[in-house]
Design a protein around this motif. Structure first.
Motif, PDB file in Angstrom:
ATOM      1  N   THR A  72       0.830  -1.216   0.000  1.00 23.90           N
ATOM      2  CA  THR A  72       0.000   0.000   0.000  1.00 23.90           C
ATOM      3  C   THR A  72       0.858   1.257   0.000  1.00 23.90           C
ATOM      4  N   GLN A  73       1.922   1.250   0.793  1.00 23.46           N
ATOM      5  CA  GLN A  73       2.821   2.408   0.843  1.00 23.46           C
ATOM      6  C   GLN A  73       3.502   2.633  -0.507  1.00 23.46           C
ATOM      7  N   THR A  74       3.927   1.535  -1.147  1.00 26.23           N
ATOM      8  CA  THR A  74       4.560   1.650  -2.461  1.00 26.23           C
ATOM      9  C   THR A  74       3.606   2.267  -3.477  1.00 26.23           C
ATOM     10  N   ARG A  75       2.381   1.801  -3.489  1.00 24.99           N
ATOM     11  CA  ARG A  75       1.389   2.338  -4.436  1.00 24.99           C
ATOM     12  C   ARG A  75       1.103   3.811  -4.157  1.00 24.99           C
ATOM     13  N   ARG A  76       1.084   4.170  -2.890  1.00 19.93           N
ATOM     14  CA  ARG A  76       0.814   5.560  -2.520  1.00 19.93           C
ATOM     15  C   ARG A  76       1.945   6.469  -2.999  1.00 19.93           C
ATOM     16  N   LEU A  77       3.190   6.023  -2.795  1.00 21.13           N
ATOM     17  CA  LEU A  77       4.330   6.828  -3.233  1.00 21.13           C
ATOM     18  C   LEU A  77       4.385   6.934  -4.752  1.00 21.13           C
ATOM     19  N   SER A  78       4.108   5.828  -5.437  1.00 21.77           N
ATOM     20  CA  SER A  78       4.113   5.838  -6.904  1.00 21.77           C
ATOM     21  C   SER A  78       3.055   6.800  -7.445  1.00 21.77           C
ATOM     22  N   ALA A  79       1.887   6.799  -6.790  1.00 24.14           N
ATOM     23  CA  ALA A  79       0.818   7.721  -7.204  1.00 24.14           C
ATOM     24  C   ALA A  79       1.225   9.169  -6.974  1.00 24.14           C
ATOM     25  N   THR A  80       1.956   9.421  -5.882  1.00 26.78           N
ATOM     26  CA  THR A  80       2.427  10.774  -5.579  1.00 26.78           C
ATOM     27  C   THR A  80       3.387  11.265  -6.652  1.00 26.78           C
ATOM     28  N   TYR A  81       4.326  10.385  -7.077  1.00 27.86           N
ATOM     29  CA  TYR A  81       5.309  10.795  -8.080  1.00 27.86           C
ATOM     30  C   TYR A  81       4.646  11.002  -9.446  1.00 27.86           C
ATOM     31  N   ALA A  82       3.657  10.194  -9.750  1.00 28.56           N
ATOM     32  CA  ALA A  82       2.918  10.381 -11.006  1.00 28.56           C
ATOM     33  C   ALA A  82       2.188  11.718 -11.000  1.00 28.56           C
ATOM     34  N   LYS A  83       1.670  12.081  -9.842  1.00 26.55           N
ATOM     35  CA  LYS A  83       0.962  13.354  -9.694  1.00 26.55           C
ATOM     36  C   LYS A  83       1.927  14.532  -9.823  1.00 26.55           C
ATOM     37  N   GLN A  84       3.163  14.366  -9.272  1.00 29.09           N
ATOM     38  CA  GLN A  84       4.156  15.435  -9.354  1.00 29.09           C
ATOM     39  C   GLN A  84       4.684  15.608 -10.778  1.00 29.09           C
ATOM     40  N   LEU A  85       4.689  14.532 -11.538  1.00 29.77           N
ATOM     41  CA  LEU A  85       5.178  14.596 -12.914  1.00 29.77           C
ATOM     42  C   LEU A  85       4.202  15.336 -13.832  1.00 29.77           C
ATOM     43  N   LYS A  86       2.958  15.159 -13.584  1.00 28.57           N
ATOM     44  CA  LYS A  86       1.912  15.648 -14.480  1.00 28.57           C
ATOM     45  C   LYS A  86       2.015  17.137 -14.812  1.00 28.57           C
ATOM     46  N   PRO A  87       2.234  18.053 -13.837  1.00 31.22           N
ATOM     47  CA  PRO A  87       2.241  19.485 -14.173  1.00 31.22           C
ATOM     48  C   PRO A  87       3.576  20.018 -14.697  1.00 31.22           C
ATOM     49  N   LEU A  88       4.614  19.180 -14.746  1.00 29.85           N
ATOM     50  CA  LEU A  88       5.914  19.663 -15.198  1.00 29.85           C
ATOM     51  C   LEU A  88       5.873  20.077 -16.667  1.00 29.85           C
ATOM     52  N   LYS A  89       6.623  21.110 -16.982  1.00 36.27           N
ATOM     53  CA  LYS A  89       6.668  21.616 -18.347  1.00 36.27           C
ATOM     54  C   LYS A  89       7.737  20.898 -19.155  1.00 36.27           C
ATOM     55  N   ALA A  90       7.432  20.570 -20.390  1.00 33.88           N
ATOM     56  CA  ALA A  90       8.396  19.922 -21.270  1.00 33.88           C
ATOM     57  C   ALA A  90       9.590  20.832 -21.501  1.00 33.88           C
ATOM     58  N   GLY A  91      10.784  20.264 -21.410  1.00 32.66           N
ATOM     59  CA  GLY A  91      11.998  21.036 -21.630  1.00 32.66           C
ATOM     60  C   GLY A  91      12.615  21.579 -20.365  1.00 32.66           C
ATOM     61  N   SER A  92      11.890  21.508 -19.226  1.00 33.08           N
ATOM     62  CA  SER A  92      12.448  21.976 -17.954  1.00 33.08           C
ATOM     63  C   SER A  92      13.399  20.925 -17.397  1.00 33.08           C
ATOM     64  N   ALA A  93      14.167  21.295 -16.387  1.00 35.37           N
ATOM     65  CA  ALA A  93      15.136  20.372 -15.801  1.00 35.37           C
ATOM     66  C   ALA A  93      14.469  19.209 -15.095  1.00 35.37           C
ATOM     67  N   GLY A  94      13.227  19.398 -14.680  1.00 36.56           N
ATOM     68  CA  GLY A  94      12.509  18.331 -13.987  1.00 36.56           C
ATOM     69  C   GLY A  94      12.777  18.330 -12.492  1.00 36.56           C
ATOM     70  N   LYS A  95      12.470  17.221 -11.864  1.00 36.83           N
ATOM     71  CA  LYS A  95      12.583  17.100 -10.418  1.00 36.83           C
ATOM     72  C   LYS A  95      13.317  15.825 -10.052  1.00 36.83           C
ATOM     73  N   VAL A  96      14.245  15.904  -9.079  1.00 36.74           N
ATOM     74  CA  VAL A  96      15.015  14.746  -8.627  1.00 36.74           C
ATOM     75  C   VAL A  96      14.588  14.382  -7.211  1.00 36.74           C
TER      76      VAL A  96
END
Length: 569
Positions: A72-96
């Motif tokens: 459950t914790q793994t799925r929750r964290l994976s969902a969080t990272y997917a959510k953080q990826l969604k609003p990122l702009k193409a061409g930006s450095a991104g998030k580590v």
């Protein structure tokens, strides 16, 4: 003869008949104790009479339960990272994100979007070309969750990420990732020798030397002896790559637990996919009515061809330990098969065993420490330290096929199973051995090419002249039909007493003509040493000493594994 007896011949004849019957019965009883077990089920009652357990009782005491907490914790964290990826702009450095799943500090996740669909290659810049770890993620996409493994501790890492379009255009982005220092429990790893050009380092130098813990932190070393991966959750003995690219490990249900009773499917990032929990509450030998917590899985676990797991376990007996295997269903965790080695070997092996003693008074008469399965020929090979035996079993029936071990304290009826030296050769029989493995076969599976680590300590049997003078890794050829064996190669004798290991150890072919040997219990457990040696020249091309680790946390095995496991379809 008394005169009264002469007048009663019927009495004399009756006494003779009774005497013969008793003698015959005694002979039959004696033979029944030593005759090979032809039907494991019929042998069960005798085992139960000597303190073993019925199959139903073993299932009741060991039946694992599925845990969803980590999943459950793994799925929750994976969902969080997917959510953080969604609003990122193409061409930006991104998030580590470092240590994205909380138990793998030398890993990272890079979230980034590209304008065009690209394939990603990561490069963790090392201290040398041989320690620079690269990996290509197959497929072209615009939204990326880039997993990175092989970071250094206690420094700022440089991660080069190359984005390549289908047309071949490349863009490179470099990320600086700072990682804190290693925990002290890993101990001190001192590089003695390294010739990277001759080592088996795999694609992108992603193969590390993994020091698999007895009861502590498991970690991986690069070609210069630097730690490039470790897990913060303590692991005991079991650390196995699976066919689907994941890992099978034995850990604790809770950090505060004293025993290791969680069998977990995970990966190098720390994601948890499935976990089987064991209670380990068994009767004590001193008071069968009193329960005490025990570690259920003790030394080994393997993945069977159908995906199920075969585990070496304590079966819950108040008298015997480390002599049983169970097959559990991968999906549900239910026990599907039980192999009790007391139902396979002769009675005196476990009822009269006195070679070692435990503080709890239980008999560790076999001490199974490794196993390997050959599906094509339905052959299960198991190693038992305290009998100094390697056994070949028919996995379906549980019947004994052969015994690789010295001819000492072997009942006459079992001698037909003994493997003997091939004609015209000499063979040093195994003593207290570990890490049995099948390297190959010929003659339709009749001739096996085996490797194992020979501790060379005559526990119940073994080479008495050389016992405890040295330990070695070895490869042998075993002919099952002729029941003969001959040595093909070995290394370790030249190191003498300095690398003698009374317990633990491993010896694995790692490619490039090399074998990696783990002298895990050198200097009476104060030191572990990992040695990669070329079998043709016996040249040592990699050698690391491990010291200053916690008491009892010597390295159980040394294995060469890739950080980026191959995923089978």
């Amino acid at each position: 003869m008394k005169s009264g007896s002469r007048h009663r011949p019927w009495l004399v004849g009756g006494l003779i008949i009774i005497g013969l019957a008793l003698a015959g019965g005694g002979v039959y009883w004696q033979q029944s104790r030593t005759a090979p077990v032809k039907d494991v089920a019929r042998h069960a009652k005798q085992v139960e009479h000597t303190g073993g357990l019925a199959t139903a009782t073993i299932k009741q005491r060991l039946q694992p339960t599925l845990s969803t907490t980590g999943v459950t914790q793994t799925r929750r964290l994976s969902a969080t990272y997917a959510k953080q990826l969604k609003p990122l702009k193409a061409g930006s450095a991104g998030k580590v994100i470092t240590n994205p799943y909380r138990t793998s500090p030398l890993s990272a996740l890079i979230l980034v979007k590209t304008k065009a669909a690209t394939q990603v290659t990561t490069e963790v810049v090392g201290d040398s070309p041989a320690t620079t770890i690269t990996h290509t993620i197959k497929g072209y996409r615009t939204s990326h969750q880039i997993g990175v493994l092989g970071l250094y501790a206690n420094r700022t890492n440089q991660i080069k990420v190359t984005y390549t379009t289908k047309a071949g255009a490349k863009t490179v982005q470099t990320y600086a990732v700072k990682i804190s220092k290693l925990p002290r429990d890993i101990g001190t790893n001192t590089l003695k020798t390294s010739t990277p050009s001759k080592m088996a380092l795999g694609t992108g130098n992603a193969k590390l030397t993994f020091a698999v813990s007895s009861q502590g932190l498991t970690y991986g070393l690069d070609a210069q002896g630097q730690v490039r991966w470790y897990a913060t959750n303590k692991i005991s003995h079991v650390f196995k790559p699976l066919k689907n690219g994941r890992l099978l490990v034995l850990t604790k249900k809770k950090t505060s637990d004293s025993k290791y009773n969680a069998l977990r499917i995970t990966d190098y990032y720390g994601r948890i996919y499935k976990q089987y929990n064991f209670s380990g509450m068994f009767p004590t030998k001193a008071d069968p009515n009193k329960l005490a917590v025990n570690t259920v899985i003790h030394h080994d676990a393997i993945e069977l061809p159908n995906g199920d797991f075969l585990l070496t376990v304590d079966d819950g007996s108040a008298k015997y330990v480390e002599d049983t295997m169970i097959q559990i269903d991968r999906q549900r965790g239910k026990i599907k098969k039980i192999i009790d080695l007391k139902r396979v070997l002769f009675k005196s092996a476990y009822t009269k065993y006195k070679a070692t003693h435990r503080s709890d008074g239980k008999k560790d008469w076999f001490h199974q420490n490794s196993m390997v399965y050959d599906q094509k020929h339905n052959l299960l090979i198991v190693s038992g330290r305290n009998q100094s035996m390697i056994l070949g079993l028919n996995y379906q029936t549980g019947k004994l096929k052969w015994i690789l071990g010295a001819d000492q304290k072997i009942p006459a009826a079992y001698k037909k199973y003994l493997i003997k030296p091939a004609k015209g050769t000499k063979f040093q029989y195994n003593g207290g051995q570990h890490a049995i493995n099948i390297l190959g076969e010929s003659d339709g599976g009749n001739v096996l090419h085996l490797e194992y680590y020979d501790n060379n300590v005559a526990v119940t049997r073994g080479d008495l002249k050389t016992s405890k003078k040295y330990s070695f890794g070895t490869e042998v050829s075993l002919n099952q039909q002729e029941k003969t064996v001959q040595s093909l190669w070995s290394y370790g004798q030249s190191r003498g007493q300095a690398n003698f290991t009374n317990i633990v150890g491993s010896s694995y072919n790692v490619g490039q003509g090399n074998t990696l040997i783990g002298f895990g219990y050198a200097d009476s457990g104060k030191r572990s040493e990992f040695v990669e040696v070329n079998r043709q020249t016996n040249q040592v091309i990699f050698d690391v000493n491990r010291t200053n680790f916690a008491a009892g946390d010597w390295s159980y095995r040394a294995e060469r594994l890739s950080l980026y496991l191959k995923v089978e379809s």
